[in-house]
Design an enzyme around this catalytic site. Structure first.
Site, mmCIF file in Angstrom:
data_model
loop_
_atom_site.group_PDB
_atom_site.id
_atom_site.type_symbol
_atom_site.label_atom_id
_atom_site.label_comp_id
_atom_site.label_asym_id
_atom_site.label_seq_id
_atom_site.Cartn_x
_atom_site.Cartn_y
_atom_site.Cartn_z
ATOM 1 N N LYS A 187 5.938 4.496 8.855
ATOM 2 C CA LYS A 187 6.011 3.427 9.841
ATOM 3 C C LYS A 187 7.365 2.744 9.799
ATOM 4 O O LYS A 187 7.911 2.366 10.841
ATOM 5 C CB LYS A 187 4.900 2.413 9.563
ATOM 6 C CG LYS A 187 4.884 1.228 10.520
ATOM 7 C CD LYS A 187 3.754 0.277 10.180
ATOM 8 C CE LYS A 187 3.756 -0.920 11.113
ATOM 9 N NZ LYS A 187 2.654 -1.875 10.786
ATOM 10 N N HIS A 234 6.077 -1.502 2.260
ATOM 11 C CA HIS A 234 6.432 -2.581 3.173
ATOM 12 C C HIS A 234 7.941 -2.717 3.238
ATOM 13 O O HIS A 234 8.629 -2.522 2.240
ATOM 14 C CB HIS A 234 5.804 -3.898 2.729
ATOM 15 C CG HIS A 234 4.340 -3.973 3.034
ATOM 16 N ND1 HIS A 234 3.495 -4.886 2.443
ATOM 17 C CD2 HIS A 234 3.555 -3.239 3.880
ATOM 18 C CE1 HIS A 234 2.273 -4.719 2.903
ATOM 19 N NE2 HIS A 234 2.279 -3.721 3.766
ATOM 20 N N ARG A 247 -1.293 4.425 4.248
ATOM 21 C CA ARG A 247 -1.848 4.230 5.585
ATOM 22 C C ARG A 247 -2.717 5.426 5.980
ATOM 23 O O ARG A 247 -2.416 6.564 5.618
ATOM 24 C CB ARG A 247 -0.718 4.043 6.597
ATOM 25 C CG ARG A 247 0.124 2.792 6.348
ATOM 26 C CD ARG A 247 1.269 2.662 7.343
ATOM 27 N NE ARG A 247 2.036 1.443 7.096
ATOM 28 C CZ ARG A 247 3.075 1.366 6.270
ATOM 29 N NH1 ARG A 247 3.475 2.452 5.620
ATOM 30 N NH2 ARG A 247 3.714 0.229 6.102
ATOM 31 N N TYR A 291 17.824 -1.329 -3.866
ATOM 32 C CA TYR A 291 17.687 -1.682 -5.276
ATOM 33 C C TYR A 291 16.226 -1.649 -5.709
ATOM 34 O O TYR A 291 15.877 -1.092 -6.752
ATOM 35 C CB TYR A 291 18.269 -3.080 -5.486
ATOM 36 C CG TYR A 291 18.243 -3.568 -6.919
ATOM 37 C CD1 TYR A 291 18.919 -2.883 -7.926
ATOM 38 C CD2 TYR A 291 17.561 -4.728 -7.255
ATOM 39 C CE1 TYR A 291 18.904 -3.338 -9.232
ATOM 40 C CE2 TYR A 291 17.541 -5.189 -8.562
ATOM 41 C CZ TYR A 291 18.220 -4.490 -9.543
ATOM 42 O OH TYR A 291 18.203 -4.947 -10.832
ATOM 43 N N ARG A 316 -6.025 -0.481 1.898
ATOM 44 C CA ARG A 316 -4.710 -1.028 1.528
ATOM 45 C C ARG A 316 -4.813 -2.523 1.242
ATOM 46 O O ARG A 316 -4.222 -3.030 0.278
ATOM 47 C CB ARG A 316 -3.687 -0.780 2.633
ATOM 48 C CG ARG A 316 -3.217 0.635 2.732
ATOM 49 C CD ARG A 316 -2.443 0.890 4.018
ATOM 50 N NE ARG A 316 -1.267 0.051 4.205
ATOM 51 C CZ ARG A 316 -0.079 0.265 3.631
ATOM 52 N NH1 ARG A 316 0.071 1.298 2.803
ATOM 53 N NH2 ARG A 316 0.952 -0.511 3.873
ATOM 54 N N HIS A 366 -8.017 1.320 7.235
ATOM 55 C CA HIS A 366 -6.821 0.575 6.829
ATOM 56 C C HIS A 366 -7.151 -0.480 5.768
ATOM 57 O O HIS A 366 -6.265 -0.929 5.038
ATOM 58 C CB HIS A 366 -6.191 -0.101 8.050
ATOM 59 C CG HIS A 366 -4.808 -0.610 7.816
ATOM 60 N ND1 HIS A 366 -3.702 0.208 7.836
ATOM 61 C CD2 HIS A 366 -4.344 -1.857 7.530
ATOM 62 C CE1 HIS A 366 -2.617 -0.504 7.592
ATOM 63 N NE2 HIS A 366 -2.981 -1.760 7.399
#
Length: 250
Positions: free
Chosen positions: A124, A214, A97, A224, A190, A187
């Site tokens: 974030k 994310h 970001r 995991y 991304r 942005h």
């Protein structure tokens, strides 16, 4: 046409079609960025391409790759502040970001292990995030250290080295290069990474989502996944750096 809900909770418009007897999928975009009317229009264009024997997914990927390669060349040729150019180049390479790039500190970088470690307080999603650094990113950081290496921030403000660069700096550079806000934002690097990496078919979508930091709604799966995909993320980062160079040279 339907909406695919990813593990992260993001929603993606997809169109199912057949080419040469095989079922294919065209990703149109996230529902937050693409309206139902825009999705329907994209479906109509895709149907027309199929009727003409053109694979919509391949056509879309080729067009995006060409446009992204042109953008990367424009960034390399940027004649403003060297720190701004490097900031945009690192955005393109790391797919992090803009705020994370602007607030990056030298203490977060391990040059021997080639890892950028972002603390949860900066993220974030409020969790630690490690970014594998390809050789191309290390070379840019070495260049940047000659300019700002004696300070705390990689990209300090021009007015005070005690503060990071303005949030408008990177977008202003894109405007200066001739890109409107609808064409490209800081942005958007991304989004380009996500689209081109997913459409390459070479990488596990969950590894790409992990690279983008994310959030996983399932806490067990989240813990995991972070460990499971690290090796693939290192290979993904190296591939993305090489692929970006190829796009610039095309």
């Amino acid at each position: 046409m339907y909406i695919l809900v990813k593990p992260s909770g993001s929603k993606l418009w997809q169109f199912k079609y057949r080419m040469h007897g095989k079922e294919r999928l065209l990703s149109v975009g996230q529902d937050s960025d693409v309206s139902p009317a825009q999705a329907r229009k994209a479906k109509e264009v895709a149907r027309a391409q199929v009727a003409e024997g053109i694979d919509p997914s391949e056509a879309k990927q080729e067009a995006k790759a060409i446009a992204f390669g042109a953008l990367l060349r424009d960034v390399d040729a940027f004649e403003g502040q060297a720190t701004t150019r490097i900031g945009l180049q690192l955005l393109a390479l790391t797919a992090q970001r803009p705020g994370e790039i602007r607030h990056a500190k030298w203490e977060e970088f391990d040059f021997q292990e080639k890892i950028w470690s972002l603390p949860a307080s900066k993220m974030k999603m409020r969790r630690d995030h490690n970014v594998p650094l390809p050789d191309q990113a290390i070379a840019l950081l070495d260049e940047l250290r000659m300019i700002t290496g004696n300070g705390e921030y990689l990209f300090p403000s021009l007015r005070s080295w005690q503060r990071p660069m303005s949030e408008n700096t990177l977008n202003a550079a894109l405007r200066r290069m001739g890109y409107s806000g609808e064409e490209m934002t800081a942005h958007g690097f991304r989004a380009s990474f996500s689209t081109l990496a997913n459409e390459s078919g070479l990488w596990n979508p969950d590894a790409i989502e992990a690279a983008l930091a994310h959030v996983e709604r399932n806490e067990v799966r989240k813990a995991y996944s972070r460990g499971l995909y690290w090796d693939e993320r290192v290979k993904l980062a190296d591939w993305w750096a090489r692929f970006s160079c190829e796009l610039k040279a095309a």
